[in-house]
Motif scaffolding. Structure first.
Motif, PDB file in Angstrom:
ATOM      1  N   ARG A 446       1.022  -1.091   0.261  1.00  0.00           N
ATOM      2  CA  ARG A 446      -0.615   0.073  -0.092  1.00  0.00           C
ATOM      3  C   ARG A 446       1.471   0.850  -0.315  1.00  0.00           C
ATOM      4  NH1 ARG A 446      -5.104   1.008   2.653  1.00  0.00           N
ATOM      5  NH2 ARG A 446      -5.236   3.878   2.701  1.00  0.00           N
ATOM      6  N   GLU A 447       2.313   1.051   0.785  1.00  0.00           N
ATOM      7  CA  GLU A 447       2.861   2.396   0.998  1.00  0.00           C
ATOM      8  C   GLU A 447       3.639   2.816  -0.229  1.00  0.00           C
ATOM      9  OE1 GLU A 447       6.880   1.269   3.128  1.00  0.00           O
ATOM     10  OE2 GLU A 447       5.643   2.437   4.038  1.00  0.00           O
ATOM     11  N   ARG A 448       3.978   1.527  -1.202  1.00  0.00           N
ATOM     12  CA  ARG A 448       4.322   1.737  -3.066  1.00  0.00           C
ATOM     13  C   ARG A 448       3.254   1.669  -3.612  1.00  0.00           C
ATOM     14  NH1 ARG A 448       9.851   3.034  -0.857  1.00  0.00           N
ATOM     15  NH2 ARG A 448      10.271   1.874   1.258  1.00  0.00           N
ATOM     16  N   ILE A 449       2.541   1.135  -3.787  1.00  0.00           N
ATOM     17  CA  ILE A 449       1.657   1.363  -5.211  1.00  0.00           C
ATOM     18  C   ILE A 449       1.227   3.081  -4.808  1.00  0.00           C
ATOM     19  CG2 ILE A 449      -0.382   0.709  -5.791  1.00  0.00           C
ATOM     20  CD1 ILE A 449       0.170  -1.964  -5.195  1.00  0.00           C
ATOM     21  N   VAL A 450       1.181   3.492  -6.385  1.00  0.00           N
ATOM     22  CA  VAL A 450       0.715   4.472  -6.498  1.00  0.00           C
ATOM     23  C   VAL A 450       0.063   4.639  -8.149  1.00  0.00           C
ATOM     24  CG1 VAL A 450       2.798   5.425  -7.341  1.00  0.00           C
ATOM     25  CG2 VAL A 450       0.557   7.299  -7.052  1.00  0.00           C
ATOM     26  N   THR A 451      -1.192   4.922  -7.878  1.00  0.00           N
ATOM     27  CA  THR A 451      -2.547   4.729  -9.304  1.00  0.00           C
ATOM     28  C   THR A 451      -2.475   5.702  -9.858  1.00  0.00           C
ATOM     29  OG1 THR A 451      -4.444   4.751  -8.159  1.00  0.00           O
ATOM     30  CG2 THR A 451      -3.161   2.608  -7.789  1.00  0.00           C
ATOM     31  N   THR A 452      -2.571   5.187 -11.206  1.00  0.00           N
ATOM     32  CA  THR A 452      -2.991   7.040 -11.877  1.00  0.00           C
ATOM     33  C   THR A 452      -3.622   6.232 -13.749  1.00  0.00           C
ATOM     34  OG1 THR A 452      -1.812   8.652 -13.318  1.00  0.00           O
ATOM     35  CG2 THR A 452      -1.280   6.918 -12.794  1.00  0.00           C
ATOM     36  N   ASN A 467     -11.660   4.491  -2.876  1.00  0.00           N
ATOM     37  CA  ASN A 467     -12.031   4.916  -2.039  1.00  0.00           C
ATOM     38  C   ASN A 467     -11.539   4.329  -0.790  1.00  0.00           C
ATOM     39  OD1 ASN A 467     -14.092   5.555  -3.390  1.00  0.00           O
ATOM     40  ND2 ASN A 467     -15.119   3.647  -3.661  1.00  0.00           N
ATOM     41  N   LYS A 468     -10.453   3.298  -0.594  1.00  0.00           N
ATOM     42  CA  LYS A 468      -9.538   3.022   0.681  1.00  0.00           C
ATOM     43  C   LYS A 468      -8.305   3.766   1.037  1.00  0.00           C
ATOM     44  CE  LYS A 468      -9.347  -1.445   1.864  1.00  0.00           C
ATOM     45  NZ  LYS A 468      -9.211  -2.445   2.218  1.00  0.00           N
ATOM     46  N   THR A 469      -7.891   4.726  -0.797  1.00  0.00           N
ATOM     47  CA  THR A 469      -6.449   5.085  -0.258  1.00  0.00           C
ATOM     48  C   THR A 469      -6.870   6.988  -0.630  1.00  0.00           C
ATOM     49  OG1 THR A 469      -5.933   4.695  -2.447  1.00  0.00           O
ATOM     50  CG2 THR A 469      -5.073   3.434  -1.090  1.00  0.00           C
ATOM     51  N   GLY A 470      -6.820   7.486  -1.170  1.00  0.00           N
ATOM     52  CA  GLY A 470      -7.523   8.666  -1.465  1.00  0.00           C
ATOM     53  C   GLY A 470      -7.094   9.090  -2.836  1.00  0.00           C
ATOM     54  N   VAL A 471      -7.127  10.568  -3.354  1.00  0.00           N
ATOM     55  CA  VAL A 471      -6.218  11.350  -3.973  1.00  0.00           C
ATOM     56  C   VAL A 471      -4.842  12.359  -3.963  1.00  0.00           C
ATOM     57  CG1 VAL A 471      -6.911  12.524  -6.163  1.00  0.00           C
ATOM     58  CG2 VAL A 471      -8.415  10.822  -5.556  1.00  0.00           C
ATOM     59  N   PHE A 472      -4.148  12.083  -4.293  1.00  0.00           N
ATOM     60  CA  PHE A 472      -3.048  12.955  -3.938  1.00  0.00           C
ATOM     61  C   PHE A 472      -3.019  14.387  -4.319  1.00  0.00           C
ATOM     62  CE2 PHE A 472       1.589  14.484  -4.406  1.00  0.00           C
ATOM     63  CZ  PHE A 472       1.650  14.389  -3.091  1.00  0.00           C
ATOM     64  N   THR A 473      -2.884  14.987  -3.421  1.00  0.00           N
ATOM     65  CA  THR A 473      -2.875  16.408  -3.743  1.00  0.00           C
ATOM     66  C   THR A 473      -2.124  17.102  -2.717  1.00  0.00           C
ATOM     67  OG1 THR A 473      -4.995  16.780  -2.357  1.00  0.00           O
ATOM     68  CG2 THR A 473      -5.296  16.898  -4.685  1.00  0.00           C
ATOM     69  N   GLY A 495      -2.041  12.826   2.086  1.00  0.00           N
ATOM     70  CA  GLY A 495      -1.396  10.766   2.058  1.00  0.00           C
ATOM     71  C   GLY A 495      -2.018   9.996   1.049  1.00  0.00           C
ATOM     72  N   GLY A 496      -3.159  10.972   0.409  1.00  0.00           N
ATOM     73  CA  GLY A 496      -4.073  10.325  -1.065  1.00  0.00           C
ATOM     74  C   GLY A 496      -2.904   9.148  -2.234  1.00  0.00           C
ATOM     75  N   ARG A 497      -3.642   8.015  -2.292  1.00  0.00           N
ATOM     76  CA  ARG A 497      -2.140   7.519  -3.300  1.00  0.00           C
ATOM     77  C   ARG A 497      -2.642   7.310  -4.555  1.00  0.00           C
ATOM     78  NH1 ARG A 497       1.429   5.463   0.641  1.00  0.00           N
ATOM     79  NH2 ARG A 497       0.743   5.654   3.257  1.00  0.00           N
ATOM     80  N   HIS A 498      -3.303   7.861  -5.242  1.00  0.00           N
ATOM     81  CA  HIS A 498      -3.680   8.174  -6.993  1.00  0.00           C
ATOM     82  C   HIS A 498      -3.691   9.834  -7.006  1.00  0.00           C
ATOM     83  CE1 HIS A 498      -5.830   7.161 -10.228  1.00  0.00           C
ATOM     84  NE2 HIS A 498      -6.586   8.474 -10.104  1.00  0.00           N
TER      85      HIS A 498
END
Length: 804
Positions: A446-452, A467-473, A495-498
């Motif tokens: 989870r801490e390494r994956i970033v989706t786009t 929904n589980k990880t949020g959007v990065f801003t 804290g978002g990961r997308h």
């Protein structure tokens, strides 16, 4: 690529003063003259000295390199700090190598290998050059944008792992590169807003490949960047011209130079002083007494150099403007550095100098002019000289003895299995989304994956992950939509990961490439996973190839794919993407059918991202077509999970084995080789054929790419005297000559090679034209890939092979 050379720290490293002294400027000038000489000689040797056995043009860009010499001297020998990452203008590759050589980072023998096999590459290459290149460049525009997405990766890393050492990302850009559309796609994307660690330096030499660029574009470009939130600086005029402008009554001279066209300026600086003076004085068809007075005290022999005294070749001006780029408040910054293409060379300013090369006589004159002794052409500075000491100090500053250890994912943290439903009816796109939701529950991943995604997150099943990880801003942002029934909860913050992009596939693949190099560029591993509509993979193809060439590690899903996406019509129905998956270097390509296959493939793809030396990016061609998962059960029972998994990852397995049908030996045998969504149609055809007395194997090609590579590896072994038969786990010896029918929701050529393995006759069924809107069955029937078409092709080949 050789490892970066490092130096033991010296006892005393003098700190750089805030303002450069006259002594420092003189030393920098000595260095830039040597850089210019070495750069020019590197290209000259490649074209005119080194034997050319096949007579092909070697090439190189002496003029384009020369315009970058001062900028790169100021950067590397004064401005840059350890950890800064620089993208070098493609045609300035020889300048980069000359600089690396003077800093002791490139052995001398490489200087004679430009564009030779195993030598210095034509354009900077992370994976091919012997010295340490931060960003590959070559396809213009990409080298400009790559540092922006690397800077975004650093911002993301700082937010999730804590701020590390300050790091700047710098792009050296040719002015003609700003014509590329991908540059503006990146600048306009909100994901890149406010990057305070990004600096672009534009080599504004006003010339492209074939011409002097007409008009004065700089003002327009500056306005566009300023309106996009960038700090805009310029190094326009050198200190000598500035001093002239500072005198009373010279406003007309400055206006004359500011307003003249690029073509006129380039022509004037190549004139003798005597010819230049009257043409400079004449403005708008009238002689200007004010201009004449302004230049009265400038001798004719100095006048061309004064007019050509641009800021991009004035070290003091460059250093001053570079210092301004770091000023508060921090924001993305662009410097327009005005230069002369071919600066310091006899071809300076010539409208066709892009591919011009100095003659032997011109090289010899340049050597004498620069005071290089005969036989000492390649020698670096005496270590005890002022220039030698400055080169050593720059190397010590930029290449410290101890590099920070990257934070990486332990491959052992990747689970052997990803627990997802493997029963019922499911599409591979739906399964992909479920897998990501499961991975969000594995903390190390989870801490390494970033989706786009380029504005297709919901329609490519990323909603569960978001929904589980949020959007990065960079900052927390409010969510004004409060309906409980919403599919996507768009929680935005640090804290978002997308990372949601605008509709730009070029940006998508550039982001994947740069985040996929975060280990090397930012000392912290990320695993970027992107989604894109499969037909639009082609729109980002240049950036995808760039990421592959650069050695990035990432995963992307092209979905939905094929004419299986029937209602959307021909513009949204992909057919050529499997060919890209087969042919692009350094890429794994899979086209699974079943959820269990995709689960195993995702584990393998994650492990590939963790192998920083030999790992490859992964392309998943997925679909929204619902598939009955029970169709996998017979193969699972026959092979067992371990064997089936191994064969899925190897590229193929026998989904249906004719031996399980109870048919007697001797019946005509047909191999149906099928990929992805066409499995149900192939199995239906096989069942019908078996009832008619035809034995059928259904070969499920989960990765045509890996299967092809396995065949080629066996052939290589055989050529080396080894043993083994290719693809024997799916085509045993006794079945090698059975006819093959390939079925693919894609161009039929992607699987046509199967017949070459053992010389078996092959019939290829696939999509060989643009599609249209309609029901899936209508599209399948139209292209001849439905169940009836497979049956018909099988009967035809049985008659031809067994009964003719």
């Amino acid at each position: 690529m050789q490892p970066r050379l490092t130096r033991e720290p010296s006892a005393v490293l003098p700190h750089a003063p805030v303002q450069p002294t006259s002594e420092l400027l003189a030393t920098l000038d000595t260095i830039q003259q040597r850089v210019l000489w070495l750069t020019t000689l590197i290209i000259h040797h490649a074209n005119n000295v080194r034997p050319n056995t096949d007579g092909s043009k070697v090439g190189g860009h002496q003029a384009s390199s020369a315009s970058m010499v001062s900028i790169m001297t100021a950067l590397y020998f004064r401005f840059l700090k350890a950890g800064d990452r620089v993208s070098v203008k493609p045609h300035a590759s020889p300048v980069f190598h000359a600089v690396q050589y003077l800093m002791g980072q490139l052995p001398q023998h490489y200087l004679t290998t430009l564009r030779a096999y195993g030598g210095l590459q034509a354009y900077p290459s992370r994976t091919k050059d012997p010295d340490q290149v931060d960003f590959s460049t070559g396809s213009v525009g990409l080298g400009a944008v790559a540092p922006a997405f690397a800077a975004l990766a650093q911002r993301y890393i700082d937010a999730h792992f804590g701020s590390g050492p300050a790091r700047r990302f710098i792009a050296l850009v040719g002015d003609a590169e700003l014509d590329e559309g991908n540059v503006w796609e990146a600048i306009l994307d909100p994901a890149l807003d406010g990057l305070d660690n990004l600096l672009w330096i534009v080599d504004l030499n006003r010339q492209s490949l074939d011409r002097v660029v007409p008009g004065i574009r700089a003002t327009h470009l500056k306005r566009l960047f300023a309106e996009s939130g960038w700090r805009v600086l310029e190094a326009k005029y050198g200190r000598r011209l500035q001093m002239l402008f500072d005198r009373p009554g010279v406003s007309a001279l400055r206006s004359r130079i500011d307003e003249m066209s690029n073509e006129e300026y380039q022509a004037l600086i190549r004139l003798s002083g005597a010819d230049l003076r009257p043409r400079l004085i004449r403005a708008g068809g009238v002689d200007s007494a004010e201009i004449a007075s302004s230049i009265r005290n400038v001798p004719d022999d100095e006048l061309p150099a004064v007019l050509a005294n641009l800021g991009g070749h004035d070290l003091e001006e460059l250093l001053d403007v570079l210092a301004q780029s770091d000023a508060e408040p921090k924001k993305p910054t662009i410097i327009f550095a005005y230069t002369v293409k071919g600066w310091g060379l006899p071809i300076a300013g010539h409208p066709l100098n892009h591919s011009m090369l100095l003659t032997d006589e011109q090289i010899e004159a340049l050597r004498a002019q620069m005071g290089i002794a005969a036989g000492q052409e390649w020698v670096a500075f005496d270590p005890n000289s002022a220039a030698g000491k400055l080169c050593a100090a720059a190397a010590e500053r930029l290449f410290p003895a101890a590099e920070p250890t990257p934070g990486i994912l332990d491959p052992a943290a990747i689970p052997e299995e990803i627990a997802i439903p493997t029963q019922g009816v499911a599409s591979t796109q739906d399964t992909f989304g479920r897998i990501l939701v499961r991975l969000a529950d594995v903390p190390p991943l989870r801490e390494r994956i970033v989706t786009t995604a380029p504005d297709v997150s919901v329609s490519t099943n990323l909603a569960g992950w978001i929904n589980k990880t949020g959007v990065f801003t960079p900052q927390e942002e409010p969510d004004y939509e409060t309906e409980a029934y919403r599919l996507l909860k768009w929680k935005r913050g640090p804290g978002g990961r997308h990372i949601e992009l605008g509709i730009s596939e070029m940006n998508l693949f550039t982001l994947l490439g740069m985040f996929g190099l975060s280990t090397e560029l930012c000392a912290q591993q990320l695993i970027p996973i992107g989604t894109v509509y499969d037909p639009f993979v082609c729109r980002g193809l240049d950036a995808l190839i760039y990421g592959l060439y650069s050695g990035a590690k990432f995963i992307f899903a092209g979905t939905p794919s094929g004419v299986t996406l029937s209602p959307e019509g021909g513009a949204h129905q992909s057919s050529v993407t499997p060919s890209l998956g087969m042919e692009l270097p350094n890429l794994d390509y899979y086209e699974p059918c079943f959820s269990q296959e995709l689960s195993w493939i995702m584990v393998e793809a994650l492990r590939q991202c963790c192998d920083r030396v030999h790992g490859r990016p992964t392309y998943l061609r997925l679909s929204t077509k619902p598939i009955d998962q029970l169709l996998l059960s017979p193969a699972m029972k026959r092979l067992g999970a371990a064997t089936l998994r191994r064969q899925v990852l190897a590229g193929a397995y026998r989904l249906l084995d004719w031996h399980d049908s109870g048919m007697a030996a001797g019946a005509p045998l047909v191999q149906i080789a099928v990929t992805g969504t066409m499995i149900p149609e192939a199995l239906e055809a096989a069942a019908y054929l078996q009832r008619e007395g035809v034995a059928v194997n259904v070969l499920n090609l989960t990765s045509p790419r890996r299967l092809f590579e396995a065949w080629q590896a066996t052939r290589q072994t055989q050529r080396g005297g080894g043993h083994g038969m290719p693809l024997q786990w799916i085509i045993p010896a006794e079945e090698r000559h059975a006819p093959i029918i390939t079925v693919h929701d894609a161009a039929p050529n992607a699987l046509a090679w199967l017949g070459s393995v053992y010389g078996a006759p092959v019939t290829t069924l696939g999509v060989d034209n643009f599609g249209q809107s309609g029901a899936r069955a209508d599209l399948y029937r139209s292209f001849g890939i439905d169940t009836e078409a497979v049956i018909t092709a099988a009967f035809e080949v049985v008659d031809e092979v067994y009964f003719s």
